[in-house]
Scaffold this motif. Sequence first.
Motif, short mmCIF file in Angstrom:
data_model
loop_
_atom_site.label_atom_id
_atom_site.label_comp_id
_atom_site.label_asym_id
_atom_site.label_seq_id
_atom_site.Cartn_x
_atom_site.Cartn_y
_atom_site.Cartn_z
N SER A 5 2.29 28.08 -3.55
CA SER A 5 3.23 29.03 -2.95
C SER A 5 4.66 28.74 -3.39
O SER A 5 5.43 29.66 -3.63
N THR A 6 5.01 27.47 -3.52
CA THR A 6 6.36 27.11 -3.98
C THR A 6 6.59 27.63 -5.39
O THR A 6 7.66 28.19 -5.68
N LYS A 50 1.47 30.11 5.10
CA LYS A 50 0.95 30.15 6.47
C LYS A 50 -0.27 29.24 6.61
O LYS A 50 -0.34 28.40 7.50
N PHE A 51 -1.22 29.41 5.70
CA PHE A 51 -2.45 28.64 5.82
C PHE A 51 -2.30 27.21 5.33
O PHE A 51 -3.11 26.35 5.69
N SER A 52 -1.27 26.92 4.58
CA SER A 52 -1.02 25.52 4.20
C SER A 52 -0.54 24.71 5.39
O SER A 52 -0.54 23.48 5.34
N ARG A 60 -4.01 21.47 1.65
CA ARG A 60 -2.72 21.93 2.17
C ARG A 60 -1.63 21.72 1.13
O ARG A 60 -0.77 22.58 0.92
N THR A 61 -1.65 20.58 0.46
CA THR A 61 -0.67 20.28 -0.59
C THR A 61 -0.84 21.24 -1.75
O THR A 61 0.14 21.73 -2.32
N GLN A 62 -2.06 21.54 -2.10
CA GLN A 62 -2.36 22.47 -3.19
C GLN A 62 -1.83 23.87 -2.88
O GLN A 62 -1.18 24.50 -3.72
N LEU A 63 -2.08 24.36 -1.66
CA LEU A 63 -1.59 25.68 -1.27
C LEU A 63 -0.06 25.72 -1.25
O LEU A 63 0.55 26.69 -1.69
N LYS A 64 0.54 24.67 -0.73
CA LYS A 64 2.00 24.61 -0.66
C LYS A 64 2.62 24.60 -2.06
O LYS A 64 3.59 25.31 -2.33
N LEU A 74 1.44 37.39 -0.62
CA LEU A 74 0.60 36.28 -1.06
C LEU A 74 1.27 34.94 -0.74
O LEU A 74 0.62 34.03 -0.22
N VAL A 75 2.54 34.82 -1.02
CA VAL A 75 3.26 33.58 -0.72
C VAL A 75 3.22 33.32 0.79
O VAL A 75 3.00 32.18 1.22
#
Length: 131
Positions: free
Chosen positions: A79-80, A60-62, A72-76, A54-55
Amino acid sequence: MNQHEFEIALQQLLAHSLSSATFEEVKPVAEALLYSEFLPTAFSKLNALETRRLVFLLEKFSRYACSSVFRRTQLKAYSTNLSERFTSSNILQNTFATDPLAKKLGLDEDLNHLKSQLLSLQTRHHQQSFT
């Protein structure tokens, strides 16, 4: 696609090696991560390997510039938050042809076999047809 359908597609994708995933399995998850507001909610039910997968997908998609800066910021950030569970001992060494991001997360699998198909999801035309 709604949140529930996204969760089902994501769980099905995470249950198996990413290296054996088909484009048809990855596409709805990728589209949702790139162009929707959906985020995984059932991550607490995932085992360690599924969480690393999942991370990987989130990071990857971020990195795909086709989605908004906010997305992109939300996904990153998401994931962080999840990746804080991993230590450097999970890093794989000498795994031939595995995505460096996957290695960093302790995976010996990736989506490289779908690279050209996934790139098609980044086109402006595709983004407009998804929304």
